[in-house]
Write a protein that holds these residues in place. Structure first.
Motif, mmCIF file in Angstrom:
data_model
loop_
_atom_site.group_PDB
_atom_site.id
_atom_site.type_symbol
_atom_site.label_atom_id
_atom_site.label_comp_id
_atom_site.label_asym_id
_atom_site.label_seq_id
_atom_site.Cartn_x
_atom_site.Cartn_y
_atom_site.Cartn_z
ATOM 1 N N TYR A 119 0.816 -1.218 0.000
ATOM 2 C CA TYR A 119 0.000 0.000 0.000
ATOM 3 C C TYR A 119 0.850 1.268 0.000
ATOM 4 C CZ TYR A 119 -3.764 -3.219 0.694
ATOM 5 O OH TYR A 119 -4.643 -4.248 0.508
ATOM 6 N N GLY A 120 2.150 1.105 -0.056
ATOM 7 C CA GLY A 120 3.028 2.279 -0.115
ATOM 8 C C GLY A 120 2.983 3.107 1.159
ATOM 9 N N GLN A 142 11.030 -5.426 -4.776
ATOM 10 C CA GLN A 142 9.841 -5.658 -5.574
ATOM 11 C C GLN A 142 8.958 -4.430 -5.664
ATOM 12 O OE1 GLN A 142 7.359 -8.842 -4.186
ATOM 13 N NE2 GLN A 142 5.943 -8.643 -5.885
ATOM 14 N N PHE A 143 8.818 -3.726 -4.564
ATOM 15 C CA PHE A 143 7.798 -2.691 -4.515
ATOM 16 C C PHE A 143 8.338 -1.275 -4.659
ATOM 17 C CE2 PHE A 143 5.186 -5.805 -1.862
ATOM 18 C CZ PHE A 143 4.503 -6.231 -2.978
ATOM 19 N N GLU A 171 -4.397 1.650 -9.062
ATOM 20 C CA GLU A 171 -4.990 0.481 -8.414
ATOM 21 C C GLU A 171 -6.515 0.595 -8.367
ATOM 22 O OE1 GLU A 171 -3.382 -0.397 -4.526
ATOM 23 O OE2 GLU A 171 -4.051 -2.470 -4.686
ATOM 24 N N TYR A 176 -0.651 -10.593 -11.743
ATOM 25 C CA TYR A 176 0.223 -11.646 -12.254
ATOM 26 C C TYR A 176 -0.553 -12.888 -12.690
ATOM 27 C CZ TYR A 176 4.115 -9.039 -10.127
ATOM 28 O OH TYR A 176 5.036 -8.081 -9.799
ATOM 29 N N PRO A 206 10.541 6.901 -14.189
ATOM 30 C CA PRO A 206 11.834 6.275 -14.479
ATOM 31 C C PRO A 206 11.674 5.219 -15.583
ATOM 32 C CG PRO A 206 10.887 5.414 -12.435
ATOM 33 C CD PRO A 206 9.907 6.409 -12.970
ATOM 34 N N VAL A 255 10.061 0.765 -16.234
ATOM 35 C CA VAL A 255 9.415 0.112 -15.087
ATOM 36 C C VAL A 255 7.904 0.345 -15.080
ATOM 37 C CG1 VAL A 255 11.442 0.210 -13.590
ATOM 38 C CG2 VAL A 255 9.801 2.090 -13.563
ATOM 39 N N ILE A 260 4.758 1.043 -12.519
ATOM 40 C CA ILE A 260 4.522 1.571 -11.173
ATOM 41 C C ILE A 260 3.023 1.652 -10.908
ATOM 42 C CG2 ILE A 260 4.744 3.621 -9.698
ATOM 43 C CD1 ILE A 260 7.456 4.055 -11.242
ATOM 44 N N ALA A 312 -0.950 3.248 -5.686
ATOM 45 C CA ALA A 312 -1.710 2.363 -4.797
ATOM 46 C C ALA A 312 -2.949 3.078 -4.280
ATOM 47 C CB ALA A 312 -0.829 1.886 -3.649
ATOM 48 N N LEU A 353 -4.261 3.930 -1.554
ATOM 49 C CA LEU A 353 -4.302 4.958 -0.518
ATOM 50 C C LEU A 353 -3.402 6.145 -0.830
ATOM 51 C CD1 LEU A 353 -4.294 2.700 2.640
ATOM 52 C CD2 LEU A 353 -6.214 3.611 1.373
ATOM 53 N N GLY A 354 -2.822 6.173 -2.019
ATOM 54 C CA GLY A 354 -2.008 7.333 -2.379
ATOM 55 C C GLY A 354 -0.519 7.043 -2.437
ATOM 56 N N GLY A 355 -0.084 5.877 -1.939
ATOM 57 C CA GLY A 355 1.327 5.521 -2.052
ATOM 58 C C GLY A 355 1.634 5.005 -3.451
ATOM 59 N N GLN A 356 2.895 4.704 -3.698
ATOM 60 C CA GLN A 356 3.283 4.132 -4.991
ATOM 61 C C GLN A 356 4.152 2.911 -4.757
ATOM 62 O OE1 GLN A 356 5.279 7.324 -7.050
ATOM 63 N NE2 GLN A 356 3.483 7.728 -8.314
ATOM 64 N N ARG A 357 4.085 1.979 -5.702
ATOM 65 C CA ARG A 357 5.008 0.863 -5.598
ATOM 66 C C ARG A 357 5.348 0.333 -6.983
ATOM 67 N NH1 ARG A 357 1.954 -4.114 -6.017
ATOM 68 N NH2 ARG A 357 -0.225 -3.798 -5.515
ATOM 69 N N LEU A 358 6.512 -0.294 -7.042
ATOM 70 C CA LEU A 358 6.961 -0.909 -8.279
ATOM 71 C C LEU A 358 6.241 -2.247 -8.446
ATOM 72 C CD1 LEU A 358 9.344 -0.513 -10.395
ATOM 73 C CD2 LEU A 358 10.565 -2.169 -9.013
ATOM 74 N N ASP A 379 6.995 -5.439 -10.304
ATOM 75 C CA ASP A 379 8.147 -6.005 -11.008
ATOM 76 C C ASP A 379 7.702 -7.057 -12.024
ATOM 77 O OD1 ASP A 379 10.782 -6.216 -11.573
ATOM 78 O OD2 ASP A 379 11.386 -7.036 -9.635
#
Lengths: 373, 350
Positions: free
Chosen positions: A51-52, A365-366, B258, B280, B322, B325, B327, B330, B332-337, B339
């Motif tokens: 969820y970052g 990973q994230f 998301e 996935y 970048p 990649v 991305i 998410a 709730l406002g976050g970010q994640r890679l 992969d």
């Protein structure tokens, strides 16, 4: 989706982030580093990255990702033991999915399967027992690993094997316990942890009393937490509130699942089948006293180690690995010399790169290099 | 066969280990390494080194698309289809996402001694129905029977040719910053349905595989949307693998939201229980398309009017940095890679 979406509400998350920011103003931050809050459980690490959350909280808070990931802390020697048994003629070797990818010094169980061993993934130890009944000419071995979360299910499976009179079934017992590990972490003078987000599902089994030494002897807040993002943010707020008010106590944010005294029936099954092991090896942390269990004498016939005459293989962690320092909050994953170079999720060297719940694998990973750090 | 440029060749040694593992067939990084290291280095043609869903062959005024795929699945009959239907749609869809109109298919089986003729007949019947639905003929085939234990029931290989409009130029290399990303259906239904169908989970759902032809939707996009850059069907490795390949091939970054991802509650449920990521999971009737910003809404409107296009959704956009990649913005406002997958996802212990 009921029981999930309520705990992922963006508006409520924003309100909690605001409250975290306000409470943080009343907390004394160390001069030389951010506030270190350890989430003990690998499931929490996974949620934080998924969820970052680490990017949503103020910079002066850093999550330190603790040792509560059973796959991550699995020593290479134990994987070698599993591979040795799996490669024995007439054995059907069974285990949980993500244990199959953990590398030992001779490769992983997945590689053993490619080499001809009969290795199968099961969703429950009871499935392995059923497999034993269906294959009376084979010995079915289940690799029982995990903290107190998975112990009741393996203990009950052994009791069930006894009840059904199944004799071609045994387990490698690699169960480990969380309290001695937390003790070892806190007794380490180098460890820099200001408060804890405590494990939810372990506590569902063992209850919350065992954590009392953390506030009383070490003066650190400890909040047992659920696994959804709002659970984690609320738990963080509860830790910060304790710090702001100069209190340290055990609190239970996950009361919808975790009873104060745990699950008596589960604890009875564990106590019936298992007893304390004097020492247990942890990948990245070394040998910790009384941090695991083994079969009681009455259940030795289900002990695969005895059945196969196994002498536990000892394989030291690669010298370059700094997993122990990451787990104790001394360095961040990215500060390890091997991170992202020799050690990647495809070629994990260290414990924390092995499972997606491991801190280093989660970073890899994230977290995109370009959007963080 | 012309030599492929040195830059397209991988150094040997990219493949880890000395034996093939299941990860080498799972549609992720290990499979890429195996293909690069073992096959591209030996076979190398310019066509092959592009690793698109179909090879494009120039044939006079037209271009031909040529592709092949092999099918192994457990169980052979699953909710929403069987291996015969899958084998036809799989190859037809590889042609469709290349912008080709399928013309003809081959259909070859390797079957284990003892396999029931009635089941074989059922497989042939559903393959025929799928071919009719996709407007393609099965024109050649082969049958091999192997000893009991030498195959898991039945394996099928299909190859297909199709015709591409000469002016059509679809390639992930065309993708640029500002473009939009769409998915043609809700995500992960085939993967989740198969997992439930294997019966180990003790779950009962109404999930069925999304196994279907993508020809009419892909043709409509190829003919009606000038800003179409690339399409790919998201089979093994799922939507995450396709978008990673797109980002990698175009040197851009793909950002997806998301909150916008179309997901059936059952797919979410299965994923949550097992700790899997639906991005996935395999799909057998879903493609990912990248279109220019200007044409994005028109593309969605066009597809929504077609059968099977009800769930078409814009899920993200292409940016410059970048590079290479995928991305996730998410919930709730976050970010994640997100992969590139490596091997099949394995359920988490607890």
């Amino acid at each position: 989706m009921k029981y999930a979406d309520e705990f992922r509400d963006p508006e409520k998350a924003r309100a909690l982030i605001d409250a975290i920011g306000l409470t943080l103003k009343r907390v004394t931050i160390p001069d030389d580093r951010p506030l270190h809050i350890m989430e003990v459980c690998g499931g929490h690490t996974h949620s934080i990255f998924r969820y970052g959350l680490q990017r949503m909280v103020p910079d002066t808070i850093e999550f330190v990702h603790g040792p509560g990931c059973p796959v991550c802390v699995l020593p290479m020697g134990r994987v070698d033991d599993c591979v040795t048994i799996a490669e024995t003629d007439g054995v059907i070797f069974t285990t949980f999915g993500d244990a199959m990818r953990v590398p030992g010094s001779k490769g992983s169980l997945l590689q053993a399967r490619a080499g001809g061993a009969d290795v199968r993934m099961v969703y429950s130890p009871l499935d392995a027992l059923t497999l034993a009944e269906k294959n009376p000419d084979s010995e079915v071995v289940f690799f029982a690993l995990g903290f107190e979360t998975t112990m009741p299910s393996t203990a009950l499976t052994v009791l069930e094997a006894k009840r059904r009179g199944v004799s071609n079934f045994s387990m490698i017992c690699q169960h480990i316990t969380i309290i001695p590990t937390l003790k070892a972490l806190l007794d380490d003078p180098q460890a820099q942890i200001d408060g804890f987000i405590g494990p939810g599902h372990v506590s569902m089994v063992i209850g919350n009393r065992g954590y009392d030494f953390i506030p009383t002897e070490h003066n650190k807040p400890f909040v047992v937490a659920g696994f959804e993002p709002l659970d984690l943010l609320q738990s963080l707020l509860m830790v910060l509130t304790q710090l702001a008010e100069g209190r340290a106590t055990v609190e239970n944010q996950y009361a919808r699942i975790v009873p104060e005294d745990g699950n008596a029936e589960a604890m009875r099954a564990i106590a019936e089948v298992y007893e304390e092991r004097e020492h247990c090896d942890w990948r990245g942390l070394g040998n910790i006293e009384a941090s695991g269990v083994r079969f009681r004498k009455e259940y030795h016939r289900y002990d695969a180690e005895l059945k196969f005459g196994l002498v536990q293989a000892q394989v030291p962690d690669p010298a370059i690995c700094q997993c122990g320092d990451v787990v104790r909050g001394i360095i961040k994953p990215t500060q390890c010399a091997a991170y992202g170079r020799q050690c990647t999720p495809q070629t994990p060297l260290g414990a924390l790169m092995v499972s997606s719940e491991g801190a280093c694998a989660a970073y890899h990973q994230f977290d995109a290099a370009g959007i963080d750090h | 066969m012309s030599r492929i440029p040195e830059s397209h060749r991988s150094q040997t040694g990219k493949v880890r280990g000395s034996a093939v593992t299941l990860a080498h067939g799972a549609g992720g990084r290990s499979m890429q390494d195996l293909i690069d290291d073992v096959f591209l280095s030996e076979f190398g043609s310019n066509n092959l080194s592009d690793l698109n869903d179909s090879a494009r062959l120039e044939a006079g005024a037209h271009a031909l698309a040529f592709t092949t795929d092999s099918f192994v699945i457990d169980p052979i009959f699953f909710p929403g289809g069987d291996i015969g239907k899958l084998a036809v749609y799989g190859t037809v869809n590889d042609l469709a996402v290349s912008g080709a109109q399928p013309i003809a298919l081959s259909f070859s089986i390797i079957v284990e001694e003892g396999f029931a003729i009635s089941e074989l007949r059922q497989i042939a019947r559903s393959a025929r129905a799928a071919a009719d639905d996709a407007g393609v003929s099965i024109v050649t085939g082969d049958t091999k029977v192997v000893n009991r234990g030498c195959a898991d029931g039945i394996f099928i290989n299909t190859a297909g040719i199709g015709q591409i409009a000469a002016e059509l130029n679809l390639s992930p290399k065309n993708i640029m910053a500002g473009d939009r990303v769409l998915v043609s259906n809700s995500i992960g239904e085939h993967g989740a349905a198969i997992m439930v169908a294997r019966g180990d989970l003790g779950l009962e759902t109404e999930l069925i595989s999304d196994c279907r032809s993508l020809v009419s939707m892909c043709t409509a996009l190829a003919q009606g949307i000038p800003g179409l850059r690339a399409m790919r069907d998201a089979t093994r490795g799922g939507v995450a693998a396709v978008l990673n390949e797109f980002a990698d091939a175009s040197g851009t970054s793909v950002f997806i939201d998301e909150a916008s991802l179309p997901l059936k509650p059952e797919v979410r449920g299965v994923s949550e229980i097992l700790g899997l990521d639906p991005l996935y999971l395999a799909n057998e009737g879903l493609f990912v398309a990248v279109v220019s910003e200007a044409d994005a809404d028109a593309a969605v409107a066009l597809l929504r009017d077609l059968p099977g296009g009800e769930n078409v959704t814009l899920i993200g956009e292409v940016r410059t940095d970048p590079a290479g990649v995928l991305i996730m913005n998410a919930l709730l406002g976050g970010q994640r890679l997100v992969d590139m997958p490596d091997g099949d996802q394995l359920p988490r212990i607890c």
